[in-house]
Write a protein that holds these residues in place. Structure first.
Motif, PDB file in Angstrom:
ATOM      1  N   GLU A  73       1.201  -8.308 -13.284  1.00 41.77           N
ATOM      2  CA  GLU A  73       0.791  -8.408 -11.883  1.00 41.77           C
ATOM      3  C   GLU A  73       1.929  -8.874 -10.977  1.00 41.77           C
ATOM      4  O   GLU A  73       2.081  -8.374  -9.858  1.00 41.77           O
ATOM      5  CB  GLU A  73      -0.434  -9.311 -11.764  1.00 41.77           C
ATOM      6  CG  GLU A  73      -1.685  -8.555 -12.175  1.00 41.77           C
ATOM      7  CD  GLU A  73      -2.793  -9.450 -12.652  1.00 41.77           C
ATOM      8  OE1 GLU A  73      -2.819 -10.613 -12.248  1.00 41.77           O
ATOM      9  OE2 GLU A  73      -3.620  -8.984 -13.457  1.00 41.77           O
ATOM     10  N   GLY A 103      -5.089  -5.179   1.212  1.00 39.12           N
ATOM     11  CA  GLY A 103      -6.082  -6.042   0.576  1.00 39.12           C
ATOM     12  C   GLY A 103      -5.933  -6.082  -0.937  1.00 39.12           C
ATOM     13  O   GLY A 103      -6.100  -7.132  -1.559  1.00 39.12           O
ATOM     14  N   TYR A 105      -3.349  -6.090  -2.515  1.00 40.38           N
ATOM     15  CA  TYR A 105      -2.222  -6.982  -2.830  1.00 40.38           C
ATOM     16  C   TYR A 105      -2.492  -8.406  -2.349  1.00 40.38           C
ATOM     17  O   TYR A 105      -1.592  -9.238  -2.311  1.00 40.38           O
ATOM     18  CB  TYR A 105      -0.937  -6.449  -2.200  1.00 40.38           C
ATOM     19  CG  TYR A 105      -0.383  -5.231  -2.909  1.00 40.38           C
ATOM     20  CD1 TYR A 105       0.591  -5.352  -3.893  1.00 40.38           C
ATOM     21  CD2 TYR A 105      -0.854  -3.953  -2.607  1.00 40.38           C
ATOM     22  CE1 TYR A 105       1.097  -4.241  -4.540  1.00 40.38           C
ATOM     23  CE2 TYR A 105      -0.362  -2.837  -3.250  1.00 40.38           C
ATOM     24  CZ  TYR A 105       0.610  -2.990  -4.216  1.00 40.38           C
ATOM     25  OH  TYR A 105       1.104  -1.876  -4.869  1.00 40.38           O
TER      26      TYR A 105
ATOM     27  N   TYR B   6      -7.184 -12.308  -5.520  1.00 35.23           N
ATOM     28  CA  TYR B   6      -8.128 -11.427  -6.230  1.00 35.23           C
ATOM     29  C   TYR B   6      -9.387 -11.218  -5.392  1.00 35.23           C
ATOM     30  O   TYR B   6      -9.947 -10.123  -5.350  1.00 35.23           O
ATOM     31  CB  TYR B   6      -8.537 -12.029  -7.573  1.00 35.23           C
ATOM     32  CG  TYR B   6      -7.452 -12.057  -8.624  1.00 35.23           C
ATOM     33  CD1 TYR B   6      -6.298 -11.306  -8.489  1.00 35.23           C
ATOM     34  CD2 TYR B   6      -7.606 -12.824  -9.772  1.00 35.23           C
ATOM     35  CE1 TYR B   6      -5.309 -11.340  -9.465  1.00 35.23           C
ATOM     36  CE2 TYR B   6      -6.629 -12.862 -10.752  1.00 35.23           C
ATOM     37  CZ  TYR B   6      -5.484 -12.119 -10.581  1.00 35.23           C
ATOM     38  OH  TYR B   6      -4.521 -12.149 -11.544  1.00 35.23           O
ATOM     39  N   ALA B   9      -8.773  -8.789  -2.761  1.00 34.93           N
ATOM     40  CA  ALA B   9      -8.753  -7.441  -3.346  1.00 34.93           C
ATOM     41  C   ALA B   9     -10.182  -6.950  -3.603  1.00 34.93           C
ATOM     42  O   ALA B   9     -10.525  -5.802  -3.295  1.00 34.93           O
ATOM     43  CB  ALA B   9      -7.950  -7.449  -4.642  1.00 34.93           C
ATOM     44  N   LEU B  96      -5.063   1.556  -6.525  1.00 36.22           N
ATOM     45  CA  LEU B  96      -5.495   0.345  -7.225  1.00 36.22           C
ATOM     46  C   LEU B  96      -4.656   0.091  -8.471  1.00 36.22           C
ATOM     47  O   LEU B  96      -4.357  -1.046  -8.801  1.00 36.22           O
ATOM     48  CB  LEU B  96      -6.957   0.484  -7.647  1.00 36.22           C
ATOM     49  CG  LEU B  96      -8.002   0.162  -6.586  1.00 36.22           C
ATOM     50  CD1 LEU B  96      -9.369   0.636  -7.052  1.00 36.22           C
ATOM     51  CD2 LEU B  96      -8.034  -1.328  -6.322  1.00 36.22           C
ATOM     52  N   LEU B  97      -4.280   1.175  -9.133  1.00 32.53           N
ATOM     53  CA  LEU B  97      -3.580   1.009 -10.411  1.00 32.53           C
ATOM     54  C   LEU B  97      -2.170   0.455 -10.234  1.00 32.53           C
ATOM     55  O   LEU B  97      -1.666  -0.231 -11.113  1.00 32.53           O
ATOM     56  CB  LEU B  97      -3.518   2.341 -11.168  1.00 32.53           C
ATOM     57  CG  LEU B  97      -4.863   2.971 -11.516  1.00 32.53           C
ATOM     58  CD1 LEU B  97      -4.670   4.283 -12.267  1.00 32.53           C
ATOM     59  CD2 LEU B  97      -5.697   2.017 -12.362  1.00 32.53           C
ATOM     60  N   VAL B  98      -1.529   0.767  -9.088  1.00 28.19           N
ATOM     61  CA  VAL B  98      -0.174   0.234  -8.888  1.00 28.19           C
ATOM     62  C   VAL B  98      -0.220  -1.182  -8.314  1.00 28.19           C
ATOM     63  O   VAL B  98       0.773  -1.890  -8.323  1.00 28.19           O
ATOM     64  CB  VAL B  98       0.692   1.126  -7.951  1.00 28.19           C
ATOM     65  CG1 VAL B  98       0.888   2.505  -8.547  1.00 28.19           C
ATOM     66  CG2 VAL B  98       0.112   1.217  -6.555  1.00 28.19           C
ATOM     67  N   ALA B  99      -1.374  -1.578  -7.818  1.00 31.42           N
ATOM     68  CA  ALA B  99      -1.487  -2.906  -7.200  1.00 31.42           C
ATOM     69  C   ALA B  99      -1.793  -3.967  -8.264  1.00 31.42           C
ATOM     70  O   ALA B  99      -2.312  -3.646  -9.335  1.00 31.42           O
ATOM     71  CB  ALA B  99      -2.594  -2.884  -6.143  1.00 31.42           C
ATOM     72  N   PRO B 100      -1.469  -5.232  -7.948  1.00 31.12           N
ATOM     73  CA  PRO B 100      -1.719  -6.285  -8.943  1.00 31.12           C
ATOM     74  C   PRO B 100      -3.190  -6.693  -8.995  1.00 31.12           C
ATOM     75  O   PRO B 100      -3.533  -7.849  -8.775  1.00 31.12           O
ATOM     76  CB  PRO B 100      -0.834  -7.436  -8.446  1.00 31.12           C
ATOM     77  CG  PRO B 100      -0.678  -7.203  -6.992  1.00 31.12           C
ATOM     78  CD  PRO B 100      -0.793  -5.742  -6.747  1.00 31.12           C
ATOM     79  N   VAL B 101      -4.039  -5.725  -9.254  1.00 33.47           N
ATOM     80  CA  VAL B 101      -5.482  -5.972  -9.302  1.00 33.47           C
ATOM     81  C   VAL B 101      -5.924  -5.906 -10.771  1.00 33.47           C
ATOM     82  O   VAL B 101      -5.762  -4.865 -11.407  1.00 33.47           O
ATOM     83  CB  VAL B 101      -6.258  -4.898  -8.505  1.00 33.47           C
ATOM     84  CG1 VAL B 101      -7.739  -5.206  -8.485  1.00 33.47           C
ATOM     85  CG2 VAL B 101      -5.726  -4.795  -7.086  1.00 33.47           C
ATOM     86  N   PRO B 102      -6.461  -6.978 -11.313  1.00 31.73           N
ATOM     87  CA  PRO B 102      -6.910  -6.929 -12.712  1.00 31.73           C
ATOM     88  C   PRO B 102      -8.076  -5.945 -12.884  1.00 31.73           C
ATOM     89  O   PRO B 102      -8.814  -5.675 -11.925  1.00 31.73           O
ATOM     90  CB  PRO B 102      -7.382  -8.355 -12.998  1.00 31.73           C
ATOM     91  CG  PRO B 102      -7.026  -9.168 -11.822  1.00 31.73           C
ATOM     92  CD  PRO B 102      -6.739  -8.269 -10.677  1.00 31.73           C
TER      93      PRO B 102
END
Lengths: 307, 257
Positions: A73, A103, A105, B6, B9, B96-102
């Motif tokens: 992340e 959002g 990020y 989070y 997000a 979403l996949l490139v973002a730091p979203v679990p």
């Protein structure tokens, strides 16, 4: 610090196609780096692995020191990606796309609206902010993806053929925008088929061919390898065919000459020789982009050395 | 990335998902209300008046909870299935996949959208039902808990469907061949006590039966099986499907190459 540090990256797709055969590559922070290669060479796979859209088969990737396997992340939050294909919801409006992306990020909505306005204005999309994005022109869609990639203010911007299908005027304004970003400290990695673009923008260059990194050097050093350059000269019709012992001169038509000049020779000598033969030169231009010549030499003629 | 990021997000995915189905309300909110109104008129009023009572209630009162639940199930499922598959199809899932979203935030983001649509449709159907029957509420807590759990379960089911789907046909196969039969045979229109012993036994393998059972209890105070058992089964299915979806997203099935 390295913005990107790839170590021995391999990718084998289902079905056994080996797209990357152990690429190692470092890109310095603040660099403007061109990643070139023919279609299917592995450029997009490399970018896909860095941005975690493609699962690597082996190797290590770190982004500003954050390991992709253990600090995913943190690594992701450093990167802004502008992919080759349009990959936004065509039914959503640009403003909505940008605010939602921010959002993801963790950027608060109020701040996201401020940033969206800033980037939409900078990229000349503000008037289109509420229209469904499917109604934007190709160039606008490309700029929308650049704005989207910048919403979380990344330290590294990766652009996969950002100017494909964009007219020359728009391309030049995008170059200016990217140069400004780079001057502000954003590291940029660019893949492109317009070699003029790479030569104009990038300080360092990597060339991928058949899954191998066949060149990784500075643009200056690479261009210095060119032994000769070919110039096209527009002339007044000569009384007789010009000739030279020192240069290779070819008359293309009554008013056009092609002259090959090597690195140790000067254009002054060419002009002097032609003047001596009473040939008046009206204008001059390069036959082809210098990088293009080298690229063809490196890739198509197979004159490559594996690293 | 800290937890508040989070949450931002998650909220962003919810806003995106809810705006999506509200933007196309004519396709997402109106049809289920019309369909259910027809069910009320035909099965409740016209045919129901000849059937008489079921489990001590008028037939109309008996089927209303089942029909509300049916609309919740269908809408929460199809919302997530079509939204996530469209995101795959248009490739905007990459946002979403490139973002730091679990992965768990992605799941709860989409599930949240499905739950809101399911509940919104359920509420609208409930309002329409008031034209046909005097609704009583026996236990509000059981009613709310059962409808929320059901919407969550079928939203996760829709996500699972979308992860595997490769074409638009793939997201209509499961609702047609699995979801509809399970719902119709889950006791929407009848009490399973009317069935022969064998088919009563078979009905206990149908998860929808437990949901309708709990929901109907919330309205009417009658149940074919115990509430504890009903919520245990629903909870188990939620945990099972959630774990499966989390595993698939972690492996990148259907979304990463």
């Amino acid at each position: 610090m390295y913005a990107i540090d790839l170590h021995n990256i391999r990718k084998v797709y289902k079905g056994g196609v080996e797209a990357l055969k152990g690429i190692s590559l470092q890109v310095q922070e603040g660099d403007f780096y061109a990643l070139l290669g023919p279609n299917g060479a592995g450029k997009s796979t490399t970018i896909g692995i860095i941005s975690s859209l493609v699962n690597k088969s082996a190797g290590q990737v770190s982004v500003f020191g954050y390991d992709l396997d253990t600090q995913l992340e943190l690594a992701k939050s450093q990167i802004g990606l502008v992919p080759q294909e349009f990959n936004f919801n065509q039914f959503e409006a640009p403003l909505q796309i940008l605010v939602n992306q921010a959002g993801y990020y963790g950027v608060k909505r109020k701040e996201a609206f401020i940033r969206a306005e800033k980037y939409l204005k900078q990229l000349d999309l503000w008037d289109k902010r509420a229209e469904p994005s499917r109604e934007l022109s190709g160039g606008m869609k490309r700029r929308l993806m650049i704005a989207r990639a910048l919403m979380h203010e990344p330290r590294l911007l990766i652009l996969d053929e950002p100017t494909a299908g964009v007219d020359i005027e728009m391309r030049r304004s995008m170059w200016k925008f990217l140069q400004k970003l780079n001057a502000q400290g954003v590291t940029i990695i660019l893949t492109t088929h317009y070699l003029e673009e790479a030569e104009m923008l990038c300080r360092n260059i990597g060339i991928i061919d058949k899954g191998n990194l066949v060149e990784n050097t500075s643009m200056k050093k690479l261009l210095a390898r060119l032994d000769s350059e070919i110039f096209i000269l527009d002339i007044d019709p000569p009384a007789q065919l010009p000739s030279s012992d020192r240069f290779k001169i070819t008359q293309l038509d009554e008013r056009t000459l092609e002259v090959e000049v090597n690195k140790r020779q000067s254009l002054n000598t060419v002009f002097a020789e032609l003047s001596a033969q009473a040939i008046r030169v009206n204008s001059l231009r390069n036959k082809a982009n210098r990088l293009e010549e080298l690229f063809i030499e490196l890739v198509e003629k197979g004159n490559i050395h594996d690293k | 990335m800290i937890n508040s990021a989070y949450l931002i997000a998650l909220k962003s995915i919810w806003i995106k998902e809810i705006s999506r189905f509200l933007r196309i309300w004519i396709q997402t909110l109106v049809p289920p209300v019309i369909t259910m109104s027809l069910y009320f008129v035909i099965f409740g009023n016209l045919i129901g008046s000849r059937i008489g009572e079921m489990s001590g209630f008028s037939y109309m009162s008996f089927i209303v909870p089942g029909l509300i639940m049916m609309s919740v199930i269908t809408n929460s499922y199809s919302n997530v299935a079509s939204s996530f598959f469209s995101a795959k199809f248009q490739r905007n899932v990459e946002e979403l996949l490139v973002a730091p979203v679990p992965n768990y935030i992605i799941i709860w983001g989409y599930v949240g959208g499905g739950v809101v649509r399911g509940l919104m449709v359920g509420f609208m159907v409930t309002c329409v039902s008031l034209f046909f029957v005097d609704l009583q509420i026996f236990n509000l807590f059981v009613l709310v808990l059962s409808v929320i759990c059901t919407a969550i379960l079928f939203s996760i089911g829709g996500l699972l469907n979308a992860i595997f789907a490769r074409t638009f046909d793939d997201i209509s196969i499961i609702p047609t061949f699995v979801l509809t039969p399970l719902t119709y045979l889950g006791g929407v229109f009848y009490s399973i006590s009317l069935l022969p012993d064998f088919w009563q036994g078979v009905s206990h393998f149908n998860p929808v039966f437990y949901m309708i059972n709990a929901f109907r209890y919330g309205f009417l105070g009658i149940a074919d099986v115990s509430l504890v058992w009903s919520f245990t089964v629903i909870g188990l299915f939620i945990v099972l499907l959630y774990g499966l979806v989390l595993l698939l997203l972690r492996k990148g099935v259907g979304i990463r190459t």
